[in-house]
Design a protein around this motif. Structure first.
Motif, PDB file in Angstrom:
ATOM      1  N   SER A  21      50.805  78.712  89.561  1.00 28.78           N
ATOM      2  CA  SER A  21      52.204  78.572  89.970  1.00 28.78           C
ATOM      3  C   SER A  21      52.737  77.195  89.598  1.00 28.78           C
ATOM      4  CB  SER A  21      52.337  78.790  91.480  1.00 28.78           C
ATOM      5  OG  SER A  21      51.872  80.066  91.859  1.00 28.78           O
ATOM      6  N   PHE A  22      51.914  76.169  89.769  1.00 25.23           N
ATOM      7  CA  PHE A  22      52.338  74.807  89.434  1.00 25.23           C
ATOM      8  C   PHE A  22      52.713  74.706  87.962  1.00 25.23           C
ATOM      9  CE2 PHE A  22      51.401  70.658  87.654  1.00 25.23           C
ATOM     10  CZ  PHE A  22      52.095  69.812  88.497  1.00 25.23           C
ATOM     11  N   PHE A  23      51.878  75.246  87.084  1.00 28.22           N
ATOM     12  CA  PHE A  23      52.151  75.116  85.653  1.00 28.22           C
ATOM     13  C   PHE A  23      53.315  75.999  85.207  1.00 28.22           C
ATOM     14  CE2 PHE A  23      47.777  73.433  85.742  1.00 28.22           C
ATOM     15  CZ  PHE A  23      48.004  72.244  85.077  1.00 28.22           C
ATOM     16  N   MET A  24      53.634  77.037  86.001  1.00 23.56           N
ATOM     17  CA  MET A  24      54.833  77.818  85.719  1.00 23.56           C
ATOM     18  C   MET A  24      56.094  77.036  86.078  1.00 23.56           C
ATOM     19  SD  MET A  24      54.055  81.700  87.040  1.00 23.56           S
ATOM     20  CE  MET A  24      55.782  82.171  86.800  1.00 23.56           C
ATOM     21  N   ILE A  25      56.043  76.328  87.187  1.00 25.45           N
ATOM     22  CA  ILE A  25      57.238  75.728  87.772  1.00 25.45           C
ATOM     23  C   ILE A  25      57.503  74.319  87.255  1.00 25.45           C
ATOM     24  CG2 ILE A  25      58.287  74.989  89.964  1.00 25.45           C
ATOM     25  CD1 ILE A  25      56.565  77.255  91.269  1.00 25.45           C
ATOM     26  N   PHE A  26      56.442  73.537  87.072  1.00 25.14           N
ATOM     27  CA  PHE A  26      56.604  72.109  86.793  1.00 25.14           C
ATOM     28  C   PHE A  26      56.173  71.749  85.381  1.00 25.14           C
ATOM     29  CE2 PHE A  26      55.743  72.438  91.389  1.00 25.14           C
ATOM     30  CZ  PHE A  26      56.915  71.875  91.868  1.00 25.14           C
ATOM     31  N   ASP A  27      56.683  70.632  84.928  1.00 24.59           N
ATOM     32  CA  ASP A  27      56.245  70.029  83.674  1.00 24.59           C
ATOM     33  C   ASP A  27      54.871  69.404  83.925  1.00 24.59           C
ATOM     34  OD1 ASP A  27      55.772  68.379  81.473  1.00 24.59           O
ATOM     35  OD2 ASP A  27      57.879  67.851  81.243  1.00 24.59           O
ATOM     36  N   ALA A  28      53.869  69.837  83.207  1.00 28.10           N
ATOM     37  CA  ALA A  28      52.489  69.384  83.451  1.00 28.10           C
ATOM     38  C   ALA A  28      52.335  67.879  83.307  1.00 28.10           C
ATOM     39  CB  ALA A  28      51.537  70.098  82.495  1.00 28.10           C
ATOM     40  N   ARG A  29      53.264  67.232  82.599  1.00 28.63           N
ATOM     41  CA  ARG A  29      53.140  65.785  82.364  1.00 28.63           C
ATOM     42  C   ARG A  29      53.347  64.957  83.621  1.00 28.63           C
ATOM     43  NH1 ARG A  29      56.960  65.510  77.118  1.00 28.63           N
ATOM     44  NH2 ARG A  29      58.108  66.960  78.462  1.00 28.63           N
ATOM     45  N   ILE A  30      53.859  65.568  84.691  1.00 30.49           N
ATOM     46  CA  ILE A  30      54.013  64.804  85.930  1.00 30.49           C
ATOM     47  C   ILE A  30      52.658  64.568  86.596  1.00 30.49           C
ATOM     48  CG2 ILE A  30      56.319  65.747  86.258  1.00 30.49           C
ATOM     49  CD1 ILE A  30      55.270  67.403  88.582  1.00 30.49           C
ATOM     50  N   LEU A  31      51.602  65.233  86.108  1.00 29.48           N
ATOM     51  CA  LEU A  31      50.256  64.986  86.633  1.00 29.48           C
ATOM     52  C   LEU A  31      49.674  63.683  86.097  1.00 29.48           C
ATOM     53  CD1 LEU A  31      48.655  68.550  86.450  1.00 29.48           C
ATOM     54  CD2 LEU A  31      49.488  67.354  88.471  1.00 29.48           C
ATOM     55  N   ASP A  32      50.270  63.151  85.051  1.00 25.37           N
ATOM     56  CA  ASP A  32      49.841  61.856  84.507  1.00 25.37           C
ATOM     57  C   ASP A  32      50.253  60.770  85.504  1.00 25.37           C
ATOM     58  OD1 ASP A  32      49.406  59.491  83.168  1.00 25.37           O
ATOM     59  OD2 ASP A  32      50.588  60.018  81.399  1.00 25.37           O
ATOM     60  N   VAL A  33      49.284  60.142  86.159  1.00 25.61           N
ATOM     61  CA  VAL A  33      49.589  59.199  87.241  1.00 25.61           C
ATOM     62  C   VAL A  33      50.275  57.941  86.741  1.00 25.61           C
ATOM     63  CG1 VAL A  33      47.738  60.057  88.729  1.00 25.61           C
ATOM     64  CG2 VAL A  33      47.255  58.195  87.116  1.00 25.61           C
ATOM     65  N   SER A  34      50.229  57.676  85.454  1.00 24.72           N
ATOM     66  CA  SER A  34      50.920  56.492  84.918  1.00 24.72           C
ATOM     67  C   SER A  34      52.315  56.832  84.398  1.00 24.72           C
ATOM     68  CB  SER A  34      50.098  55.868  83.789  1.00 24.72           C
ATOM     69  OG  SER A  34      49.968  56.764  82.702  1.00 24.72           O
ATOM     70  N   MET A  96      41.754  49.432  91.634  1.00 19.43           N
ATOM     71  CA  MET A  96      41.166  50.366  90.669  1.00 19.43           C
ATOM     72  C   MET A  96      42.240  51.147  89.910  1.00 19.43           C
ATOM     73  SD  MET A  96      38.262  51.836  93.274  1.00 19.43           S
ATOM     74  CE  MET A  96      37.739  53.091  92.117  1.00 19.43           C
ATOM     75  N   LEU A  97      43.507  50.992  90.309  1.00 18.88           N
ATOM     76  CA  LEU A  97      44.585  51.819  89.765  1.00 18.88           C
ATOM     77  C   LEU A  97      45.371  51.060  88.710  1.00 18.88           C
ATOM     78  CD1 LEU A  97      45.916  53.197  93.187  1.00 18.88           C
ATOM     79  CD2 LEU A  97      44.193  54.221  91.685  1.00 18.88           C
ATOM     80  N   PRO A  98      46.021  51.784  87.782  1.00 20.24           N
ATOM     81  CA  PRO A  98      46.901  51.111  86.809  1.00 20.24           C
ATOM     82  C   PRO A  98      48.108  50.504  87.506  1.00 20.24           C
ATOM     83  CG  PRO A  98      47.082  53.503  86.633  1.00 20.24           C
ATOM     84  CD  PRO A  98      45.930  53.235  87.551  1.00 20.24           C
ATOM     85  N   GLU A  99      48.761  49.558  86.829  1.00 19.44           N
ATOM     86  CA  GLU A  99      49.891  48.859  87.442  1.00 19.44           C
ATOM     87  C   GLU A  99      50.999  49.825  87.833  1.00 19.44           C
ATOM     88  OE1 GLU A  99      53.192  45.385  86.382  1.00 19.44           O
ATOM     89  OE2 GLU A  99      51.534  45.795  84.998  1.00 19.44           O
ATOM     90  N   SER A 100      51.354  50.726  86.931  1.00 18.61           N
ATOM     91  CA  SER A 100      52.332  51.768  87.249  1.00 18.61           C
ATOM     92  C   SER A 100      51.557  53.028  87.609  1.00 18.61           C
ATOM     93  CB  SER A 100      53.253  52.033  86.050  1.00 18.61           C
ATOM     94  OG  SER A 100      54.034  50.893  85.771  1.00 18.61           O
ATOM     95  N   PHE A 101      51.527  53.331  88.890  1.00 17.00           N
ATOM     96  CA  PHE A 101      50.731  54.450  89.375  1.00 17.00           C
ATOM     97  C   PHE A 101      51.569  55.278  90.341  1.00 17.00           C
ATOM     98  CE2 PHE A 101      48.080  56.382  92.663  1.00 17.00           C
ATOM     99  CZ  PHE A 101      47.157  57.090  91.904  1.00 17.00           C
ATOM    100  N   GLN A 102      51.657  56.581  90.073  1.00 14.61           N
ATOM    101  CA  GLN A 102      52.368  57.481  90.982  1.00 14.61           C
ATOM    102  C   GLN A 102      51.440  58.639  91.359  1.00 14.61           C
ATOM    103  OE1 GLN A 102      53.403  60.803  90.334  1.00 14.61           O
ATOM    104  NE2 GLN A 102      52.725  60.954  88.203  1.00 14.61           N
ATOM    105  N   TYR A 103      51.527  59.031  92.629  1.00 15.58           N
ATOM    106  CA  TYR A 103      50.691  60.136  93.121  1.00 15.58           C
ATOM    107  C   TYR A 103      51.520  61.377  93.444  1.00 15.58           C
ATOM    108  CZ  TYR A 103      52.190  57.529  97.323  1.00 15.58           C
ATOM    109  OH  TYR A 103      52.917  56.836  98.263  1.00 15.58           O
ATOM    110  N   PHE A 104      52.810  61.353  93.111  1.00 17.42           N
ATOM    111  CA  PHE A 104      53.694  62.434  93.533  1.00 17.42           C
ATOM    112  C   PHE A 104      53.489  63.721  92.728  1.00 17.42           C
ATOM    113  CE2 PHE A 104      55.751  58.375  94.501  1.00 17.42           C
ATOM    114  CZ  PHE A 104      55.825  58.489  95.880  1.00 17.42           C
ATOM    115  N   GLY A 105      53.171  63.592  91.445  1.00 10.08           N
ATOM    116  CA  GLY A 105      52.878  64.779  90.642  1.00 10.08           C
ATOM    117  C   GLY A 105      51.643  65.513  91.147  1.00 10.08           C
ATOM    118  N   PRO A 106      50.486  64.812  91.280  1.00  6.50           N
ATOM    119  CA  PRO A 106      49.313  65.466  91.858  1.00  6.50           C
ATOM    120  C   PRO A 106      49.558  65.999  93.268  1.00  6.50           C
ATOM    121  CG  PRO A 106      48.663  63.460  90.723  1.00  6.50           C
ATOM    122  CD  PRO A 106      50.163  63.487  90.716  1.00  6.50           C
ATOM    123  N   TRP A 107      50.401  65.320  94.038  1.00  7.32           N
ATOM    124  CA  TRP A 107      50.731  65.793  95.389  1.00  7.32           C
ATOM    125  C   TRP A 107      51.395  67.173  95.335  1.00  7.32           C
ATOM    126  CZ3 TRP A 107      50.329  65.908 100.442  1.00  7.32           C
ATOM    127  CH2 TRP A 107      51.392  66.364 101.224  1.00  7.32           C
TER     128      TRP A 107
END
Length: 550
Positions: A21-34, A96-107
């Motif tokens: 369902s996620f890959f149907m609805i969302f752009d998969a690139r939002i899983l990239d945490v950077s 341990m994380l990159p400078e620009s890091f977002q967790y909202f896509g994986p969330w």
């Protein structure tokens, strides 16, 4: 050689449904945490900025405070809607994380998986047919009120917590339930306050049901309640809920309500049905069943027209839950009951309006009742029909839900499409002048003068991001709640500085046009300089002084 068949555990099925369902609805690139390009919109940007300022700030007590993102206006990670649970966890491993890091896509991926998983667990109480369970779980993954919250309100996408609370209510008491409830009501406020309120009331419903049960121990239930309340207070305190006091409820109750026919009002999420209301505020009361949901509901009503045993049995068995759902429905309707422009307003005392003020978007509070209606609908179909017939009806409902609902969720995908601006770890900046590169050498803080006087949201976004990039503290932020008393004190202090011409030496000030015009007429500026740079009105205190020590 004898053939052996590998049998996968059934719990993999809802995980697969949520992922598909996620890959149907969302752009998969939002899983990239950077990748933060897709967050460069007003509301979603505040979630990211709140998290990054929190990440870069020293640990505080309570641990949820976020002092550099709001300064004297006060703030915590709660009031930037940055999903405190994840912000606190990732702050622990920030190095341990990159400078620009977002967790909202994986969330969002996790929300879809857990949405399908808890729907699976609920229907496992009533059926062992794997196909029925899979179709029902997928149906819940495409619930319109859930998907609409994945556009901007990421914390409010945690509908799986509501399903988890309904599951604990419906399955009956099991050993360890007090611990499960304690974890659930402790996690909920660390995701969103509205979700917490709903889960809390569903917990109370379960406590009341157990208290009414002849086998229930009143003493044990009271102990669970008081210990749970103490635990919740500690969680709320440490998360920073109490950092905002005098204006926690900012009014507006009744404006963001649910109207009576919201179950059948598709807003922008249907090709077939037309919306009943165009009010933007009523989006908060968006509780559309979906075309598939309406089809299934009509089918279930037809099945129960003569045989009403199932809803009556459930009402008797879960009377406290029914009472809580009714109260939440009335709250969602608010004191302005109506449809679109037609309203019946019931005047309420001011103390009641102040009490309910923190939950002014009352239309959201219908979600437990929404899911209860969908659970009952599918349960009636399962119980009143043979398995193959139930599979056909639920399958057709799911196809209608997905196909017609694509009018809404395809727009979500478009909003997150980064093809025009490829995924990246930085946002564009309006600051072109070399002044902005040199300013952080002399100033540690960037503030507005007057506080809260810059009404253009682009200013808040651009300046807050500039402050983040240069490790400066700022009060030019957007908060979902603010403390009016602290804001008034900040404005009084700013007024005194304007009048006396004395400004904080380590602070760069951004002004609106009126304040700039007022200051430009004064003859007491001294070493302080007024400038217009890239369209921004700037006051540079003690402009000729040397850069700060590193």
């Amino acid at each position: 050689m004898e053939n052996s068949r590998v049998r996968l555990p059934k719990w993999i099925i809802p995980i697969a449904i949520g992922t598909a369902s996620f890959f149907m609805i969302f752009d998969a690139r939002i899983l990239d945490v950077s990748n933060i390009t897709w967050l460069h919109r007003f509301e979603t940007s505040t979630y990211y900025l709140g998290w990054q300022f929190y990440r870069n700030s020293p640990w505080t007590f309570p641990i949820g405070l976020n002092p550099n993102y709001g300064l004297e206006l006060s703030n915590s990670i709660v009031y930037s809607d940055s999903i405190p649970l994840l912000a606190m966890f990732f702050k622990l491993i920030s190095r341990m994380l990159p400078e620009s890091f977002q967790y909202f896509g994986p969330w969002l991926l996790a929300c879809l998986i857990l949405q399908a998983t808890f729907a699976w667990k609920i229907f496992s109480l009533f059926s062992r047919n794997t196909t029925i369970l899979a179709l029902s779980s997928a149906f819940f993954a495409f619930a319109p009120p859930f998907l609409c919250r994945t556009v901007t309100h990421f914390g409010l996408a945690a509908h799986f917590l509501i399903l988890a609370a309904l599951y604990l209510n419906l399955r009956g008491q099991k050993p360890g339930d007090p611990v499960r409830w304690a974890l659930l009501v402790a996690v909920a406020p660390l995701i969103h306050g509205y979700i917490f309120a709903m889960v809390f009331l569903l917990w109370v419903a379960d406590l009341l049901k157990r208290a009414m049960n002849e086998n229930g121990s009143t003493t044990a239930i009271l102990v669970e309640f008081y210990v749970g309340m103490l635990f919740q207070f500690l969680v709320l305190w440490q998360a920073g809920f109490f950092s905002v006091g005098s204006s926690l409820g900012e009014g507006g109750f009744g404006n963001m309500r649910m109207h009576i026919l919201s179950l059948f009002d598709p807003s922008f999420t249907s090709y077939v049905l037309r919306p009943f209301s165009s009010s933007r505020d009523e989006f908060e009361g968006f509780n559309y069943l979906g075309l598939g949901g309406i089809f299934a509901l009509v089918f279930a009503i037809a099945l129960c027209w003569k045989q009403k045993a199932i809803p009556i049995q459930l009402a008797r068995k879960h009377f406290p839950l029914l009472g809580v759902l009714l109260l939440l429905t009335l709250f969602a309707l608010s004191n302005r009951i109506g449809i679109g422009q037609y309203n019946l307003t019931i005047d309420l005392p001011s103390w009641i309006l102040d009490l309910v003020g923190p939950f002014r978007a009352s239309g959201r509070m219908f979600w437990p009742a929404f899911y209860s209606i969908q659970i009952l609908t599918i349960l009636i179909i399962i119980r009143q029909m043979r398995a193959i017939s139930a599979i056909v009806v639920i399958g057709v409902s799911l196809l209608l839900q997905i196909a017609d609902g694509s009018a809404g969720w395809l727009k979500i995908r478009e909003m997150q499409d980064t093809s025009s601006s490829p995924p990246g770890s930085q946002w564009p900046s309006p600051f072109k002048d070399k002044f902005w590169d040199k300013a952080p050498e002399k100033y540690r803080v960037i503030k507005q003068l007057m506080p809260n006087s810059l009404n253009t949201t682009n200013w808040e976004l651009a300046i807050a991001y500039y402050a983040l990039r240069h490790k400066m503290a700022t009060d030019i932020v957007y908060l979902v709640r603010s403390d009016k008393a602290k804001l008034m004190r900040a404005r009084e202090n700013a007024g005194k500085m304007i009048e006396g011409g004395s400004f904080e030496r380590d602070t760069l000030y951004i002004l609106d046009r009126n304040v700039f015009s007022e200051l430009s007429k004064k003859k007491t500026l001294g070493k302080n300089k007024l400038k217009i740079i890239d369209g921004y009105y700037v006051l540079e205190p003690d402009a000729r002084r040397e850069p700060l020590n590193p």
